[in-house]
Design a protein around this motif. Structure first.
Motif, short mmCIF file in Angstrom:
data_model
loop_
_atom_site.label_atom_id
_atom_site.label_comp_id
_atom_site.label_asym_id
_atom_site.label_seq_id
_atom_site.Cartn_x
_atom_site.Cartn_y
_atom_site.Cartn_z
N THR A 40 -66.63 -57.96 -55.13
CA THR A 40 -65.76 -59.13 -55.02
C THR A 40 -64.42 -58.75 -54.41
O THR A 40 -63.93 -59.43 -53.50
CB THR A 40 -65.54 -59.78 -56.40
OG1 THR A 40 -66.81 -60.18 -56.93
CG2 THR A 40 -64.62 -60.98 -56.32
N ARG A 42 -63.64 -56.16 -52.50
CA ARG A 42 -63.80 -55.77 -51.10
C ARG A 42 -63.96 -57.00 -50.21
O ARG A 42 -63.36 -57.09 -49.15
CB ARG A 42 -65.00 -54.84 -50.93
CG ARG A 42 -64.81 -53.48 -51.59
CD ARG A 42 -66.02 -52.59 -51.41
NE ARG A 42 -66.24 -52.25 -50.02
CZ ARG A 42 -65.55 -51.35 -49.33
NH1 ARG A 42 -64.57 -50.68 -49.92
NH2 ARG A 42 -65.83 -51.10 -48.06
N GLU A 43 -64.76 -57.95 -50.68
CA GLU A 43 -64.99 -59.16 -49.88
C GLU A 43 -63.71 -59.97 -49.73
O GLU A 43 -63.39 -60.46 -48.65
CB GLU A 43 -66.09 -59.99 -50.55
CG GLU A 43 -66.65 -61.09 -49.68
CD GLU A 43 -65.88 -62.38 -49.80
OE1 GLU A 43 -65.72 -63.06 -48.78
OE2 GLU A 43 -65.43 -62.71 -50.91
N LEU A 44 -62.93 -60.09 -50.80
CA LEU A 44 -61.68 -60.85 -50.74
C LEU A 44 -60.66 -60.17 -49.82
O LEU A 44 -59.98 -60.84 -49.04
CB LEU A 44 -61.10 -61.04 -52.14
CG LEU A 44 -61.89 -61.97 -53.06
CD1 LEU A 44 -61.35 -61.91 -54.49
CD2 LEU A 44 -61.88 -63.40 -52.54
N SER A 46 -61.33 -58.17 -47.26
CA SER A 46 -61.82 -58.34 -45.87
C SER A 46 -61.53 -59.75 -45.37
O SER A 46 -61.08 -59.93 -44.23
CB SER A 46 -63.32 -58.08 -45.79
OG SER A 46 -63.58 -56.72 -46.00
N ARG A 47 -61.81 -60.72 -46.20
CA ARG A 47 -61.62 -62.12 -45.80
C ARG A 47 -60.16 -62.42 -45.46
O ARG A 47 -59.87 -63.32 -44.67
CB ARG A 47 -62.09 -63.05 -46.92
CG ARG A 47 -62.13 -64.50 -46.47
CD ARG A 47 -62.54 -65.51 -47.53
NE ARG A 47 -63.54 -65.07 -48.46
CZ ARG A 47 -63.65 -65.56 -49.69
NH1 ARG A 47 -62.81 -66.46 -50.13
NH2 ARG A 47 -64.60 -65.13 -50.49
N HIS A 48 -59.24 -61.65 -46.01
CA HIS A 48 -57.82 -61.89 -45.79
C HIS A 48 -57.16 -60.82 -44.91
O HIS A 48 -55.94 -60.65 -44.93
CB HIS A 48 -57.09 -62.06 -47.12
CG HIS A 48 -57.49 -63.33 -47.81
ND1 HIS A 48 -56.89 -64.54 -47.52
CD2 HIS A 48 -58.47 -63.60 -48.70
CE1 HIS A 48 -57.48 -65.48 -48.23
NE2 HIS A 48 -58.42 -64.94 -48.96
N LEU A 61 -54.40 -64.15 -54.36
CA LEU A 61 -55.00 -65.39 -53.86
C LEU A 61 -54.57 -66.51 -54.78
O LEU A 61 -54.70 -66.39 -56.01
CB LEU A 61 -56.52 -65.29 -53.84
CG LEU A 61 -57.07 -64.24 -52.91
CD1 LEU A 61 -58.55 -64.05 -53.13
CD2 LEU A 61 -56.77 -64.60 -51.48
#
Length: 133
Positions: A40, A42-44, A46-48, A61
């Motif tokens: 979670t 890592r994904e957050l 990357s998304r930002h 966030l």
């Protein structure tokens, strides 16, 4: 997902202290946490636009928007109210380029200055529901 998430370095001693500080002062339980070492987190990151293997900042966030560096710290402190809101206003008075440059210096050198844990911080039973995996 929750409205407010802090993505942090789970092996950084300074970052772990920041999470403990937020847990202590977040009386309304506004924040959830995701270590950058988790899927979670890592994904957050990357998304930002942050490199999950070498983030230059922790990520806040809030309502789907990402905040980094001292802007994130100011928003968190502000949410606590009282004396923390006063401290946030004092930090905000400093020019962003100065406060963020100081923040980034510390972030880049966080392991040298404060150390690192061998493993990610494990939440207590009382706070486990606040951590995303």
């Amino acid at each position: 997902m929750t409205d407010r998430v802090l993505v942090f370095d789970g092996v950084c001693v300074l970052c772990s202290h920041w999470v403990s500080f937020v847990l202590r002062h977040d009386r309304h339980r506004l924040y959830k946490f995701a270590a950058m070492q988790t899927a979670t987190g890592r994904e957050l990151l990357s998304r930002h636009g942050l490199d999950p293997d070498d983030p230059k900042s922790f990520l806040l966030l809030e309502s789907g928007r990402g905040y980094m560096d001292t802007d994130a710290i100011i928003r968190v402190l502000n949410s606590f109210g009282g004396r923390w809101r006063v401290l946030a206003m004092m930090v905000r008075v400093l020019p962003r380029f100065l406060r963020d440059a100081s923040y980034r210096f510390i972030a880049r050198n966080r392991y040298k200055l404060f150390g690192r844990h061998d493993l990610c911080v494990v939440p207590s039973e009382q706070t486990a529901d606040r951590f995303l995996s």
